[in-house]
Motif scaffolding. Sequence first.
Motif, PDB file in Angstrom:
ATOM      1  N   GLY A 358       0.840  -1.122  -0.125  1.00  0.00           N
ATOM      2  CA  GLY A 358      -0.057  -0.136   0.010  1.00  0.00           C
ATOM      3  C   GLY A 358       1.067   1.315   0.021  1.00  0.00           C
ATOM      4  O   GLY A 358       2.135   1.148  -0.271  1.00  0.00           O
ATOM      5  N   ASP A 359       0.232   2.405   0.183  1.00  0.00           N
ATOM      6  CA  ASP A 359       0.811   3.605   0.059  1.00  0.00           C
ATOM      7  C   ASP A 359       1.941   3.827   1.056  1.00  0.00           C
ATOM      8  O   ASP A 359       1.517   3.329   2.315  1.00  0.00           O
ATOM      9  CB  ASP A 359      -0.167   4.790   0.134  1.00  0.00           C
ATOM     10  N   MET A 360       2.865   4.416   0.576  1.00  0.00           N
ATOM     11  CA  MET A 360       3.973   4.962   1.913  1.00  0.00           C
ATOM     12  C   MET A 360       3.955   6.459   1.919  1.00  0.00           C
ATOM     13  O   MET A 360       3.823   7.274   0.823  1.00  0.00           O
ATOM     14  CB  MET A 360       5.444   4.538   1.292  1.00  0.00           C
ATOM     15  N   LEU A 361       3.415   6.988   2.907  1.00  0.00           N
ATOM     16  CA  LEU A 361       3.255   8.333   3.168  1.00  0.00           C
ATOM     17  C   LEU A 361       4.239   9.177   3.896  1.00  0.00           C
ATOM     18  O   LEU A 361       5.241   8.519   4.342  1.00  0.00           O
ATOM     19  CB  LEU A 361       1.965   8.468   4.493  1.00  0.00           C
ATOM     20  N   GLU A 362       4.027  10.234   3.834  1.00  0.00           N
ATOM     21  CA  GLU A 362       5.106  11.573   4.224  1.00  0.00           C
ATOM     22  C   GLU A 362       6.689  11.144   3.724  1.00  0.00           C
ATOM     23  O   GLU A 362       7.394  11.337   4.338  1.00  0.00           O
ATOM     24  CB  GLU A 362       5.218  11.368   5.792  1.00  0.00           C
ATOM     25  N   LEU A 363       6.470  10.976   2.346  1.00  0.00           N
ATOM     26  CA  LEU A 363       7.885  10.976   1.628  1.00  0.00           C
ATOM     27  C   LEU A 363       8.239  12.197   0.762  1.00  0.00           C
ATOM     28  O   LEU A 363       9.022  12.353   0.394  1.00  0.00           O
ATOM     29  CB  LEU A 363       7.683   9.795   0.685  1.00  0.00           C
ATOM     30  N   GLY A 364       7.107  13.113   0.785  1.00  0.00           N
ATOM     31  CA  GLY A 364       7.369  14.378  -0.076  1.00  0.00           C
ATOM     32  C   GLY A 364       7.646  14.314  -1.476  1.00  0.00           C
ATOM     33  O   GLY A 364       6.960  13.460  -2.259  1.00  0.00           O
ATOM     34  N   ALA A 365       8.904  14.842  -1.974  1.00  0.00           N
ATOM     35  CA  ALA A 365       9.203  14.586  -3.270  1.00  0.00           C
ATOM     36  C   ALA A 365       9.613  13.284  -3.494  1.00  0.00           C
ATOM     37  O   ALA A 365       9.865  13.036  -4.628  1.00  0.00           O
ATOM     38  CB  ALA A 365      10.077  15.799  -3.488  1.00  0.00           C
ATOM     39  N   ALA A 366       9.892  12.454  -2.648  1.00  0.00           N
ATOM     40  CA  ALA A 366      10.356  11.355  -2.990  1.00  0.00           C
ATOM     41  C   ALA A 366       9.392  10.147  -3.085  1.00  0.00           C
ATOM     42  O   ALA A 366       9.559   8.901  -3.288  1.00  0.00           O
ATOM     43  CB  ALA A 366      11.145  10.882  -1.533  1.00  0.00           C
ATOM     44  N   SER A 367       8.000  10.758  -2.830  1.00  0.00           N
ATOM     45  CA  SER A 367       7.129   9.730  -2.940  1.00  0.00           C
ATOM     46  C   SER A 367       6.865   8.904  -4.436  1.00  0.00           C
ATOM     47  O   SER A 367       6.953   7.804  -4.393  1.00  0.00           O
ATOM     48  CB  SER A 367       5.600  10.606  -2.378  1.00  0.00           C
ATOM     49  N   GLU A 368       6.618   9.999  -5.483  1.00  0.00           N
ATOM     50  CA  GLU A 368       6.398   8.927  -6.916  1.00  0.00           C
ATOM     51  C   GLU A 368       7.729   8.163  -7.142  1.00  0.00           C
ATOM     52  O   GLU A 368       7.497   6.903  -7.500  1.00  0.00           O
ATOM     53  CB  GLU A 368       6.062   9.746  -7.998  1.00  0.00           C
ATOM     54  N   PRO A 369       8.823   8.767  -6.812  1.00  0.00           N
ATOM     55  CA  PRO A 369      10.233   7.711  -7.232  1.00  0.00           C
ATOM     56  C   PRO A 369      10.030   6.585  -6.479  1.00  0.00           C
ATOM     57  O   PRO A 369      10.546   5.485  -6.798  1.00  0.00           O
ATOM     58  CB  PRO A 369      11.289   8.676  -7.294  1.00  0.00           C
ATOM     59  N   GLY A 370       9.808   6.791  -4.952  1.00  0.00           N
ATOM     60  CA  GLY A 370       9.969   5.713  -4.072  1.00  0.00           C
ATOM     61  C   GLY A 370       8.846   4.765  -4.358  1.00  0.00           C
ATOM     62  O   GLY A 370       9.204   3.296  -4.434  1.00  0.00           O
TER      63      GLY A 370
END
Length: 453
Positions: A358-370
């Motif tokens: 599932g989703d990984m939250l609070e990654l900021g700008a690293a969210s989509e690449p992560g």
Amino acid sequence: WLMGDVVSVTSTMSIANHNIETEDLTASLLRFANGATATFVSTACAYPGISTEICLYGTGGTVEADADCLKTWKMKDSADEDAEEAAMLARYGGGNLAALSAEPNRLFGHAHVVEDMIAAVLGTRFRVLKTEGNFNNNIGLPLTILRLDRTVQVCVLEMGMNHFGEIDYLTRIVSPNVAVITNIGDAHIENLGGTRQGILQAKCEIFDHLRPGGLAVLCGDDPLLNGLTLPFETLRCGKGESCNVRVTDIVRRGIDGLDCTVTTSRRSYRLAIPSPGDYMIYPASMAAAIGEYLGLSEQEIVEGVAAYVSTGSRMRRIRLPEDRLIIDDCYNANPQSMRAAVDILSKQASTYRIAVLGDMLELGAASEPGHRQTGKWAADAADLLVAYGPLSAAMAEAARQKGLQTIHCQAAEEVVEYLRQNVRPGDVVLAKASHAMKLDDVLKQLYAALPNA
């Protein structure tokens, strides 16, 4: 008033996930060495954004004699920087206090893994009190401390952090003798300057209140931590040649765990770790180092590691009828811990491996690449990906591009229904996401829906 040891564990978990009710604060009891008691009574709810007042009531005049042992702390809620003075907490005299910093990461899994491993090792000799559940913030940590009494010899405390200053505040309460930072990952990176250097800076607040002559325990395989030069005795645990607590001779036993040798400046320990994942060498080696520092024998350290049991949804193995296996790792997630989890999935002997991520939250700008990178890792590890949540659309797309059979679900009900129809006898299912995605509730519904479960 305490003659024991306190270990406190710092992680980077969101305060927003903590649901501590007012009644939890009511009638929490402090016991002093001279038999005097002090009761903390809450007069208002502390979260969110509502000030809490906690009043100290003594028995007779005896508490006043221990006034030097008390210090007033200002408990600031993240939603209300002007929260009123909230607690009076005991300062610990005469004991060893240790603080440990961890977050979900490829190397370490979850902060609770490290906390539980340390508690398991130290519990072979001492009576241990440790953080329960998510009591790791400015409310939960004081509540845990208030459970201390004269029978407790070691206290293992987890400290949650997702902003600058929070570890400083919590370690000021604990004032440890031993400080442990296990890793620098990406958890809550958007709140910490958007860089791992920001996370490093926040975690290093732990040393501001380490007592003179204290011990620092670090991951010797983390490049950012290896750049630290500290004015304390420092133990670096890991596989690298520069580590002075060195892990060698790793033998993997699949889902049942792994064995390794941990060598310190004093002796070597052959450890049998009853949980899978190469990252388990770090909690085990750190627990062994702390145990040795506190005087435990070789037998006690070896038996303590072997007695480790993961708590909550942290790499928990659930065996269902017809040889189905669920790997419940739902407590939290970031890209590094996702990679560790899917690596464990890839090593399972099952003919069909399902990754429910599932989703990984609070990654900021690293969210989509992560999320995209996690999809690529899943494609190398699983036979099927069930991606859950809006952010996981990028994960699903990346997995499909690598040829993995993938389904993307927006609602928990979709996940449950798909798994109910498609989890077959002999399958292995890994479930992992950020805690706020409530993937553990999805698993509970799945258990109820599966035939013969």
